[in-house]
Design an enzyme around this catalytic site. Structure first.
Site, mmCIF file in Angstrom:
data_model
loop_
_atom_site.group_PDB
_atom_site.id
_atom_site.type_symbol
_atom_site.label_atom_id
_atom_site.label_comp_id
_atom_site.label_asym_id
_atom_site.label_seq_id
_atom_site.Cartn_x
_atom_site.Cartn_y
_atom_site.Cartn_z
ATOM 1 C CG ASP A 4 24.714 -36.582 55.509
ATOM 2 O OD1 ASP A 4 24.224 -36.910 56.633
ATOM 3 O OD2 ASP A 4 23.915 -36.300 54.405
ATOM 4 C CD GLU A 35 24.577 -38.249 49.798
ATOM 5 O OE1 GLU A 35 24.320 -38.782 48.613
ATOM 6 O OE2 GLU A 35 23.987 -37.098 50.048
ATOM 7 C CG ASN A 36 27.716 -35.461 50.998
ATOM 8 O OD1 ASN A 36 26.806 -35.557 51.956
ATOM 9 N ND2 ASN A 36 26.998 -35.500 49.805
ATOM 10 C CG ASN A 64 21.313 -36.988 46.605
ATOM 11 O OD1 ASN A 64 21.350 -37.184 48.187
ATOM 12 N ND2 ASN A 64 21.308 -35.872 46.391
ATOM 13 C CG HIS A 65 25.701 -36.367 45.970
ATOM 14 N ND1 HIS A 65 25.270 -35.821 44.799
ATOM 15 C CD2 HIS A 65 25.425 -35.373 46.818
ATOM 16 C CE1 HIS A 65 24.857 -34.575 44.857
ATOM 17 N NE2 HIS A 65 24.832 -34.202 46.210
ATOM 18 C CG HIS A 149 20.070 -39.170 51.811
ATOM 19 N ND1 HIS A 149 21.056 -38.995 52.798
ATOM 20 C CD2 HIS A 149 20.114 -38.842 50.692
ATOM 21 C CE1 HIS A 149 21.858 -38.277 52.210
ATOM 22 N NE2 HIS A 149 21.296 -37.957 50.936
ATOM 23 C CG HIS A 174 19.318 -34.928 51.232
ATOM 24 N ND1 HIS A 174 20.574 -35.061 50.342
ATOM 25 C CD2 HIS A 174 18.561 -34.204 50.918
ATOM 26 C CE1 HIS A 174 20.359 -34.136 49.365
ATOM 27 N NE2 HIS A 174 18.899 -33.750 49.685
ATOM 28 C CG HIS A 176 24.710 -31.645 54.714
ATOM 29 N ND1 HIS A 176 25.965 -31.756 53.888
ATOM 30 C CD2 HIS A 176 24.355 -33.011 54.218
ATOM 31 C CE1 HIS A 176 26.176 -32.695 53.240
ATOM 32 N NE2 HIS A 176 25.099 -33.697 53.279
#
Ligand code: FE2
Length: 272
Positions: A4, A35-36, A64-65, A149, A174, A176
């Site tokens: 990520d 996603e981040n 999810n983001h 994730h 996810h 991290h």
């Protein structure tokens, strides 16, 4: 597969290091979780999708983001190399897998799915979603790579054993935080519970420590801010090799590059 990217530091790590990484590992495909990657650490913009693609990402996975930026539909319309978790409702833009043809003419499938344990989104069962998709994917290629994730080690391990021998590799994203359990499962699937994020090392999952810690201690609202000032910086991922004839993994190696200095500007991190 690279973990990520958090905000502008994550993008700068990727654009700075992907050249040397490509030279060292000579990958047929580079997958990165984006996603981040937006400036505030939530979601991704079309501009950043383009920046990462130009920098050297073949496929961008998410989680999810993924719908965290206003322009999420445009982000998916701008590139068919951006994917979202397979088990989100069908009304969501994007799709959960992509078939990618490498420069040497090999077709591989990259899939993104999301776990349900301790996750807020009410997504479909990831196990059944994978089962359904695999029936189709196996008619296209033996080489299938999954970015799962999810929050818990148990759900990730469960998916790993559920898919063992049926896909080439499963990497987790996810949390991290990287895990040290990379290995090849008994039936030939490369596995790691989480590959970790690419961000400031002295941060909490890529966020400024005080912005997170103050909420933990006081329970008062606090805006999480991506840590852009404090290094060192770390890029994390794995390199997976596989047998094209069988689709089984041959090796999985953790990759971690730490940089004391990192230039974060429009050239290295893009304009958003
Ligand atoms: Fe996430």
């Amino acid at each position: 597969m690279i973990g990520d990217l958090v905000g502008r530091p994550g993008r700068a790590l990727f654009s700075t290091l992907i050249g040397p990484l490509r030279a060292k590992y000579r990958p047929d495909c580079v997958v990165v979780n984006g996603e981040n990657a937006a400036q505030n650490g939530r979601g991704i913009t079309a501009q950043t999708v383009e920046f990462l693609r130009k920098s050297g990402a073949d496929i961008i996975t998410s989680g999810n983001h993924i719908f965290g930026q206003k322009g999420y539909t445009e982000a998916f319309l701008s590139s068919d190399r951006l994917i979202r978790p397979l088990n989100f409702p069908s009304e969501c833009p994007g799709k959960g897998y992509v078939l990618f043809t490498t420069p040497s003419g090999i077709t591989i499938a990259v899939v993104n799915a999301q776990g349900r344990v301790f996750m807020h989104e009410q997504v479909a069962c990831p196990f059944k979603s994978m089962e359904s998709l695999l029936t189709f994917l196996k008619s296209q290629t033996k080489l299938v790579f999954l970015d799962f994730h999810a929050e818990t080690t148990s759900e990730k391990q469960g998916m790993g054993f559920f898919l063992d021998g049926r896909i080439t590799a499963q990497v987790g994203t996810h949390t991290h935080v990287p895990t040290a359990d990379e290995y090849i499962l008994p039936n030939g699937t490369a596995y790691i519970t989480d590959i970790g994020c690419s961000a400031s090392m002295h941060s909490m999952l890529g966020m400024n420590i005080n912005s997170v810690l103050s909420r933990m201690i006081t329970q008062l609202p606090s805006k999480f801010i991506v840590e852009e000032a404090v290094g060192p910086w770390v890029l994390r991922g794995v390199c997976i090799t596989a047998d094209v004839a069988t689709g089984k993994a041959l090796s999985i190696e953790r990759v971690e590059i730490i940089k004391a200095e990192l230039v974060i500007n429009q050239d290295t991190a893009g304009k958003e």
